[in-house]
Scaffold this active site. Structure first.
Site, short mmCIF file in Angstrom:
data_model
loop_
_atom_site.label_atom_id
_atom_site.label_comp_id
_atom_site.label_asym_id
_atom_site.label_seq_id
_atom_site.Cartn_x
_atom_site.Cartn_y
_atom_site.Cartn_z
N ASP A 250 0.83 -1.21 0.00
CA ASP A 250 0.00 0.00 0.00
C ASP A 250 0.87 1.27 0.00
OD1 ASP A 250 -2.23 -1.61 0.16
OD2 ASP A 250 -2.32 -1.51 2.35
N1 URA Z 1 -1.18 -6.06 3.70
C1 URA Z 1 -1.69 -4.80 3.75
O1 URA Z 1 -2.73 -4.57 4.37
N2 URA Z 1 -1.02 -3.84 3.13
C2 URA Z 1 0.14 -4.04 2.48
O2 URA Z 1 0.70 -3.10 1.93
C3 URA Z 1 0.66 -5.34 2.44
C4 URA Z 1 -0.04 -6.33 3.06
#
Ligand code: URA
Length: 242
Positions: free
Chosen positions: A101
């Site tokens: 993310d």
């Molecule tokens: N899980 C998440 O919630 N976000 C990420 O960036 C990676 C794994």
């Protein structure tokens, strides 16, 4: 030696199915000869032409990046934001394997090797990803067991995971939790915690299998060596993956 349609697909020219159609239609030449047979084996020394276009024999490259916060995991962004690809100084067309993310930091692989990327992203691959999450509140044993056994996110149960509380800060009422998963659903870690009523304040991917961030500050990257690439192939080649 690899199957011709796979080599065409892995070059990024088109999908494997489309490559098969092109072969059947007589549009693919290997070393100047039209090849109609699906599954013809070729290797790096062969020159492959598709519809008159010669596939480039690009070297495969593999980078491990320590992604900073505020960078998107994509090859381009219509809003002009910086992407993980922008952080790597290369002319080769690489792309990220899976995604982190915008606000998640840590380990991410970038490559032009479609085959390895697909293997690593396959839900049945044996590649563990270790995350460190800062969460609001203190999680109890029962919740940990729930997470480990699998929880429902978007109606689908997650696979088994390993979860460990590393630290609890009474002052801020936050916990640092280590979670190891091998799946890679969108926002998986955040959604797993949400499903048991906790919110993730910060998330970092510490490692992908045996690849950790040692020596890499935020925004830094390094090339993987051939041994590491071989190991990743071996790990991700689960018998259940074709
Ligand atoms: N899980 C998440 O919630 N976000 C990420 O960036 C990676 C794994």
């Amino acid at each position: 030696m690899e199957r011709l349609q796979k080599v065409i697909a892995n070059s990024g020219y088109t999908s494997r199915r489309k490559a098969e159609e092109l072969i059947k239609e007589g549009k693919v030449k290997v070393n100047g000869e039209i090849v109609y047979e699906l599954g013809t084996k070729v290797d790096f020394s062969d020159t492959i032409q598709v519809d008159g276009y010669t596939l480039k024999k690009e070297n495969k490259v593999y980078y491990l990046l320590n992604k900073p916060r505020g960078i998107i995991t994509s090859t381009s962004d219509d809003k002009g934001r910086k992407t993980v690809v922008d952080l790597i100084n290369t002319n080769i067309r690489i792309y990220p394997v899976g995604r982190l993310d915008y606000d998640t930091t840590g380990a991410i692989i970038l490559t032009n090797d479609g085959q390895l990327a697909n293997l690593l992203m396959h839900p049945k691959s044996n590649v563990d990803k270790l995350y460190i999450a800062k969460i609001k509140g203190l999680i109890g044993k029962e919740q940990i067991i729930k997470l480990e056994k699998g929880v429902y996110i978007d109606g689908v149960k997650t696979a088994k995971s390993k979860v460990r509380i590393k630290k609890y800060d009474k002052k801020t009422d936050t916990s640092i939790v280590e979670i190891i998963i091998h799946e890679g659903k969108n926002h998986q870690v955040k959604k797993m915690f949400e499903s048991i009523g906790y919110s993730v304040l910060k998330l970092k991917r510490e490692s992908i299998a045996f690849l950790n961030l040692s020596g890499l500050k935020s925004g830094e990257y390094r090339l993987l060596n051939p041994k590491e690439v071989k190991k990743l192939y071996a790990l991700s080649k689960n018998p259940n993956i074709n």
